[in-house]
Scaffold this motif. Structure first.
Motif, PDB file in Angstrom:
ATOM      1  N   ALA A  37       0.829  -1.189   0.000  1.00 30.78           N
ATOM      2  CA  ALA A  37       0.000   0.000   0.000  1.00 30.78           C
ATOM      3  C   ALA A  37       0.871   1.249   0.000  1.00 30.78           C
ATOM      4  N   PRO A  38       0.485   2.302  -0.765  1.00 29.06           N
ATOM      5  CA  PRO A  38       1.276   3.528  -0.786  1.00 29.06           C
ATOM      6  C   PRO A  38       1.147   4.287   0.519  1.00 29.06           C
ATOM      7  N   LEU A  39       2.163   5.081   0.828  1.00 27.23           N
ATOM      8  CA  LEU A  39       2.114   5.922   2.007  1.00 27.23           C
ATOM      9  C   LEU A  39       1.165   7.084   1.787  1.00 27.23           C
ATOM     10  N   LEU A  40       0.593   7.589   2.867  1.00 21.96           N
ATOM     11  CA  LEU A  40      -0.166   8.813   2.795  1.00 21.96           C
ATOM     12  C   LEU A  40       0.765   9.954   2.401  1.00 21.96           C
ATOM     13  N   GLN A  41       0.301  10.873   1.567  1.00 20.20           N
ATOM     14  CA  GLN A  41       1.154  11.912   1.023  1.00 20.20           C
ATOM     15  C   GLN A  41       1.141  13.202   1.840  1.00 20.20           C
ATOM     16  N   ALA A  42       0.300  13.290   2.856  1.00 19.33           N
ATOM     17  CA  ALA A  42       0.248  14.506   3.659  1.00 19.33           C
ATOM     18  C   ALA A  42       1.594  14.740   4.329  1.00 19.33           C
ATOM     19  N   PRO A  43       2.108  15.981   4.285  1.00 19.50           N
ATOM     20  CA  PRO A  43       3.415  16.250   4.898  1.00 19.50           C
ATOM     21  C   PRO A  43       3.369  16.041   6.406  1.00 19.50           C
ATOM     22  N   LEU A  44       4.451  15.530   6.940  1.00 22.84           N
ATOM     23  CA  LEU A  44       4.531  15.310   8.371  1.00 22.84           C
ATOM     24  C   LEU A  44       4.855  16.609   9.084  1.00 22.84           C
ATOM     25  N   VAL A  45       4.254  16.782  10.235  1.00 20.10           N
ATOM     26  CA  VAL A  45       4.498  17.959  11.055  1.00 20.10           C
ATOM     27  C   VAL A  45       5.017  17.484  12.405  1.00 20.10           C
ATOM     28  N   SER A  46       6.117  18.062  12.832  1.00 22.94           N
ATOM     29  CA  SER A  46       6.699  17.663  14.109  1.00 22.94           C
ATOM     30  C   SER A  46       6.309  18.642  15.204  1.00 22.94           C
ATOM     31  N   GLU A  47       6.426  18.161  16.430  1.00 22.74           N
ATOM     32  CA  GLU A  47       6.243  19.000  17.600  1.00 22.74           C
ATOM     33  C   GLU A  47       7.473  18.862  18.485  1.00 22.74           C
ATOM     34  N   PRO A  48       7.859  19.927  19.163  1.00 22.62           N
ATOM     35  CA  PRO A  48       8.996  19.795  20.087  1.00 22.62           C
ATOM     36  C   PRO A  48       8.627  18.922  21.273  1.00 22.62           C
ATOM     37  N   CYS A  49       9.562  18.114  21.714  1.00 21.74           N
ATOM     38  CA  CYS A  49       9.309  17.226  22.837  1.00 21.74           C
ATOM     39  C   CYS A  49      10.641  16.917  23.516  1.00 21.74           C
ATOM     40  N   TYR A  50      10.570  16.169  24.601  1.00 20.76           N
ATOM     41  CA  TYR A  50      11.770  15.823  25.357  1.00 20.76           C
ATOM     42  C   TYR A  50      11.740  14.336  25.700  1.00 20.76           C
ATOM     43  N   GLY A  51      12.919  13.756  25.829  1.00 18.37           N
ATOM     44  CA  GLY A  51      13.040  12.359  26.205  1.00 18.37           C
ATOM     45  C   GLY A  51      13.802  12.226  27.496  1.00 18.37           C
ATOM     46  N   SER A  52      13.530  11.155  28.205  1.00 21.13           N
ATOM     47  CA  SER A  52      14.174  10.921  29.496  1.00 21.13           C
ATOM     48  C   SER A  52      15.681  10.751  29.334  1.00 21.13           C
ATOM     49  N   GLY A  53      16.452  11.526  30.109  1.00 24.81           N
ATOM     50  CA  GLY A  53      17.892  11.391  30.093  1.00 24.81           C
ATOM     51  C   GLY A  53      18.607  12.279  29.107  1.00 24.81           C
ATOM     52  N   TRP A  54      17.879  13.151  28.385  1.00 29.02           N
ATOM     53  CA  TRP A  54      18.485  14.030  27.382  1.00 29.02           C
ATOM     54  C   TRP A  54      17.847  15.404  27.523  1.00 29.02           C
ATOM     55  N   SER A  55      18.664  16.447  27.673  1.00 32.56           N
ATOM     56  CA  SER A  55      18.139  17.771  28.013  1.00 32.56           C
ATOM     57  C   SER A  55      17.692  18.594  26.819  1.00 32.56           C
ATOM     58  N   ASP A  56      18.182  18.303  25.627  1.00 29.60           N
ATOM     59  CA  ASP A  56      17.835  19.115  24.457  1.00 29.60           C
ATOM     60  C   ASP A  56      16.485  18.703  23.880  1.00 29.60           C
ATOM     61  N   ALA A  57      15.858  19.635  23.192  1.00 27.46           N
ATOM     62  CA  ALA A  57      14.560  19.361  22.578  1.00 27.46           C
ATOM     63  C   ALA A  57      14.710  18.404  21.397  1.00 27.46           C
ATOM     64  N   LEU A  58      13.728  17.543  21.239  1.00 27.52           N
ATOM     65  CA  LEU A  58      13.644  16.620  20.113  1.00 27.52           C
ATOM     66  C   LEU A  58      12.490  17.042  19.207  1.00 27.52           C
ATOM     67  N   ARG A  59      12.466  16.469  18.020  1.00 27.69           N
ATOM     68  CA  ARG A  59      11.310  16.635  17.134  1.00 27.69           C
ATOM     69  C   ARG A  59      10.497  15.356  17.187  1.00 27.69           C
ATOM     70  N   CYS A  60       9.233  15.459  17.510  1.00 28.81           N
ATOM     71  CA  CYS A  60       8.382  14.280  17.622  1.00 28.81           C
ATOM     72  C   CYS A  60       7.349  14.263  16.503  1.00 28.81           C
ATOM     73  N   TYR A  61       7.204  13.089  15.890  1.00 32.38           N
ATOM     74  CA  TYR A  61       6.268  12.889  14.791  1.00 32.38           C
ATOM     75  C   TYR A  61       5.307  11.757  15.143  1.00 32.38           C
ATOM     76  N   ARG A  62       4.134  11.804  14.517  1.00 32.80           N
ATOM     77  CA  ARG A  62       3.231  10.659  14.473  1.00 32.80           C
ATOM     78  C   ARG A  62       3.145  10.248  13.012  1.00 32.80           C
ATOM     79  N   VAL A  63       3.769   9.112  12.678  1.00 29.40           N
ATOM     80  CA  VAL A  63       3.899   8.682  11.288  1.00 29.40           C
ATOM     81  C   VAL A  63       2.841   7.635  10.968  1.00 29.40           C
ATOM     82  N   PRO A  64       1.901   7.928  10.031  1.00 35.75           N
ATOM     83  CA  PRO A  64       0.895   6.932   9.647  1.00 35.75           C
ATOM     84  C   PRO A  64       1.550   5.739   8.963  1.00 35.75           C
TER      85      PRO A  64
END
Length: 497
Positions: A24-51
């Motif tokens: 099946a082909p991937l959805l073509q809508a562009p992905l949008v990230s949100e800033p987020c943080y992970g345990s043990g790392w102080s800098d901001a990450l980019r978080c996505y929800r990928v269909p």
């Protein structure tokens, strides 16, 4: 053994042949990230929800993806981090960005939580935080979880994980990627290499679980790791004061009874555990301590204290086992392990592996009981084909589950690999000593053959000598050195020697 069901249908045929599972082909809508943080790392990450799409994916299926963006904009291919288990979340590996910080300068580091793990609709059966030690109760909870889950266990397997990973690569717009895999994540990486070789630049595999190896047969490997610890202890002036602590451990495990199981202290409160600590849990706790050289360094002291009636240090070791088990999404773990590992292991192999070891079949006990209640069809891997990607293999000489000989003996089809073996190292060594710098050099391709001499300088942590940790007093000076020091001090004071 308790694994129910059998292979059937086109999906199983595609899996065995190595043909792509998803079309099946991937959805073509562009992905949008949100800033987020992970345990043990102080800098901001980019978080996505990928269909993602695929058989039985359901509407709205999506994966959580965390990206640590390269500091300079990303001049090199990204490095994808694959977690172990099976059942661990890649988002739990964000703390590895600290030792791998140099790698993050020129390449994005990507963490994909596979279906059923972490932030990707975790499938933990509601028991991951504190799995019961009573195996009958545990298997009942597993059965209830399977019944409630409907068809979900059939959708979680390595083929699906690899296909999802490929969809994520495309969705993020990455041409080619490199993979870091730890433990079971090394198997996922090796399968990705088999099925999508054109998407891959290189692999870093730490704690190698080859595709063909039956890694759940771990008792002999755990015994070997414990014997290495015993030998290193005997050569250490502090640790050898504990005497024959190994014999004491064998005696404790052999005579563990209900009275001590009930009175065993809770590692977090010091009061008697609310649930008895069964013998199989204690043996697994010892095995778990061997994963980490820092924890392994506590074992001789903890066993010596237990032999004298003080169970608190040993309770701390049991706490490590509970923490490791709590990090796994049990529904995902059993969906993969029952179909892809336990179905390959015979009762005779279990008996042979268990013989003459401190662990026996304790590691397999929850899987034997749980897989009897988790009827998923067996899933086999197609034979591995030769691959020429650069591969860096990393092993600890005292790894209790994925020993160095797995990488040496079972990966002959890798045509361009090199192997780092950390002396006294346990399970996962990417953060130790000079290993991060060697990984960086390998990924950057600065040298076809790495200079491995620095690996020999990595040593075990000091052995625990007392309740407050290791002994840091300086070693006793030889008499000649003491006489020379006294003479120098007297001369400095203007005295006659």
């Amino acid at each position: 053994m308790g694994v129910l069901g059998s292979s059937a249908g086109a999906e199983q045929a595609e899996q065995s042949s190595g043909a792509p599972l998803l079309q099946a082909p991937l959805l073509q809508a562009p992905l949008v990230s949100e800033p987020c943080y992970g345990s043990g790392w102080s800098d901001a990450l980019r978080c996505y929800r990928v269909p993602v799409t695929g058989p039985q994916a359901g509407q709205g299926a999506e994966l959580a993806v965390l990206v640590a963006p390269a500091l300079n904009g990303g001049q090199r291919e990204p490095l994808y981090m694959l977690a172990g288990g099976p059942g661990q979340a890649a988002s739990d590996l964000v703390r590895l960005l600290n030792p791998l910080r140099k790698i993050n300068r020129e390449r994005d580091v990507v963490f994909v939580d596979r279906r059923g793990a972490g932030l990707s609709d975790v499938f933990d059966c509601g028991i991951s935080d504190s799995p019961p030690a009573d195996l009958q109760h545990f298997s009942e909870l597993i059965a209830q979880c399977y019944t409630r889950a409907a068809e979900r266990p059939l959708t979680l397997h390595s083929r699906q994980t690899v296909e999802d990973l490929e969809q994520v690569r495309k969705a993020l717009g990455h041409d080619k990627i490199s993979l870091w895999g730890g433990s079971w994540g090394t198997r996922t990486a090796l399968l990705y290499q088999q099925w999508y070789p054109d998407s891959l630049v290189s692999l870093v595999l730490d704690g190698v679980a080859p595709i063909e190896s039956k890694v759940f047969l771990t008792a002999q490997e755990a015994e070997s790791a414990l014997r290495q610890l015993e030998q290193d202890c005997a050569e250490d002036p502090v640790c050898r004061e504990f005497g024959d602590w190994r014999a004491a451990l064998d005696q404790i495990l052999a005579t563990w009874d209900r009275a001590r199981a009930v009175s065993f202290p809770d590692p977090f409160t010091g009061f008697p555990s609310q649930e008895p600590v069964e013998g199989w849990v204690l043996a697994n706790a010892v095995r778990t301590a061997l994963y980490d050289p820092g924890a392994a360094a506590q074992l001789p002291f903890a066993v010596d204290q237990a032999a004298q009636g003080n169970l608190m240090p040993l309770a701390g070791i049991v706490g490590l086992f509970a923490a490791m088990e709590g990090s796994m999404a049990m529904g995902l773990t059993f969906s993969v392990a029952c179909a892809e590992e336990m179905q390959r292991i015979s009762e005779d192999e279990i008996a042979a592996d268990s013989a003459g070891t401190f662990l026996g079949n304790a590691f397999l006990q929850p899987f034997i009981h749980g897989c009897a209640k988790w009827p998923v069809p067996p899933r086999d891997y197609a034979p591995s084909e030769p691959r020429a990607h650069p591969v860096l293999l990393i092993s600890g000489s005292a790894d209790p589950i994925t020993p160095p000989h797995y990488a040496e003996e079972a990966l002959g089809y890798l045509e361009n690999s090199q192997h780092l073996i950390v002396p006294g190292g346990g399970h996962i060594n990417s953060a130790r000593g000079c290993i991060p710098d060697l990984i960086l050099e390998f990924l950057d391709g600065e040298s076809a053959a790495l200079d491995q001499r620095c690996v020999a300088d990595i040593q075990r942590p000091p052995f625990m000598a007392a309740p407050f940790g290791p002994e840091f007093a300086p070693p006793q000076m030889p008499q000649v050195a003491r006489d020379e020091a006294a003479q120098s001090a007297a001369t400095w004071k203007g005295e006659q020697p």
